[in-house]
Design an enzyme around this catalytic site. Structure first.
Site, PDB file in Angstrom:
ATOM      1  CB  CYS A   1      10.347   6.951  -3.990  1.00  0.00           C
ATOM      2  SG  CYS A   1       9.917   6.185  -5.571  1.00  0.00           S
TER       3      CYS A   1
ATOM      4  CG  HIS B   1       5.457   9.945  -4.960  1.00  0.00           C
ATOM      5  ND1 HIS B   1       6.602  10.276  -4.268  1.00  0.00           N
ATOM      6  CD2 HIS B   1       5.704   8.701  -5.488  1.00  0.00           C
ATOM      7  CE1 HIS B   1       7.488   9.297  -4.377  1.00  0.00           C
ATOM      8  NE2 HIS B   1       6.966   8.321  -5.104  1.00  0.00           N
ATOM      9  CD  GLU B   2       2.890   6.095  -6.050  1.00  0.00           C
ATOM     10  OE1 GLU B   2       3.468   5.496  -6.981  1.00  0.00           O
ATOM     11  OE2 GLU B   2       3.371   6.182  -4.907  1.00  0.00           O
TER      12      GLU B   2
ATOM     13  CG  HIS C   1       6.742   6.788 -10.058  1.00  0.00           C
ATOM     14  ND1 HIS C   1       8.111   6.610 -10.035  1.00  0.00           N
ATOM     15  CD2 HIS C   1       6.359   6.798  -8.758  1.00  0.00           C
ATOM     16  CE1 HIS C   1       8.531   6.525  -8.783  1.00  0.00           C
ATOM     17  NE2 HIS C   1       7.488   6.642  -7.981  1.00  0.00           N
TER      18      HIS C   1
HETATM   19 NI    NI Z   1       7.688   6.481  -5.883  1.00  0.00          NI
END
Ligand code: NI
Length: 179
Positions: free
Chosen positions: A101, A143-144, A147
């Site tokens: 990341c 993953h995104e 966030h």
């Molecule tokens: Ni990330």
């Protein structure tokens, strides 16, 4: 404009981001944000970036994978702008895979993710996106979108013995995700 990428420990990275307001679709302000995100992602050799990583707590992510030196074995993913996303897992089973990341520079960790999922959302102009994906594509979306809920990948790990420095774990990739 290439923006500063906030690093883990910054409190705003842990916040739940707000949906993009309807009126913002197709606006010059959104276009500028997306341009900044893309330039910032490219400059950092990233495969994805979420708006909170550059200090904008809005539910906007981008991702793309083609010949990325950080992920030499992953299948290509088309450049995608995904706004106000919703994820629906389509397989109960989770698969471990290595992630990095840009907000956790120089590190990699083994993270369990759903193998297959459907995601919906909107593009820059408010057109609906609806895709069913698996493998690395499914992983990068999870993953995104994490966030946007203030979740960084180490918070998803269940075995911290598989968390370490890229230069130690993957010497051949060393330096490619450092600032
Ligand atoms: Ni990330």
């Amino acid at each position: 404009m290439i923006r500063e990428i906030l690093k883990m420990g910054t409190s705003s990275l842990m916040q739940v981001s707000a949906p993009l307001p309807h009126a913002a679709f197709g606006s010059p302000e959104l276009h500028e944000l997306l341009t900044d995100m893309n330039e910032t992602m490219i400059a950092a050799n990233g495969a994805g970036l979420a708006a909170p990583q550059i200090g904008e707590n809005l539910r906007v992510v981008i991702f793309e994978l083609k010949n990325n030196p950080r992920y030499p074995d992953a299948e290509p993913v088309p450049f995608t702008v995904l706004i106000n996303p919703e994820l629906t897992p389509l397989s109960p089973e989770l698969e471990d895979g290595w992630e990095g990341c840009l907000s956790v520079p120089g590190m990699r960790g083994l993270v369990p993710r759903h193998l297959k999922l459907r995601y919906t959302g909107f593009d820059e102009n408010g057109h609906k996106i609806d895709r069913t994906v698996s493998g690395w594509h499914a992983r990068v979306v999870q993953h995104e979108c994490d966030h946007l809920d203030g979740v960084l990948y180490p918070m998803r790990m269940n075995d911290m013995s598989h968390f370490g420095f890229t230069e130690v774990l993957f010497p051949e990739l060393a330096g490619q995700d450092d600032d």
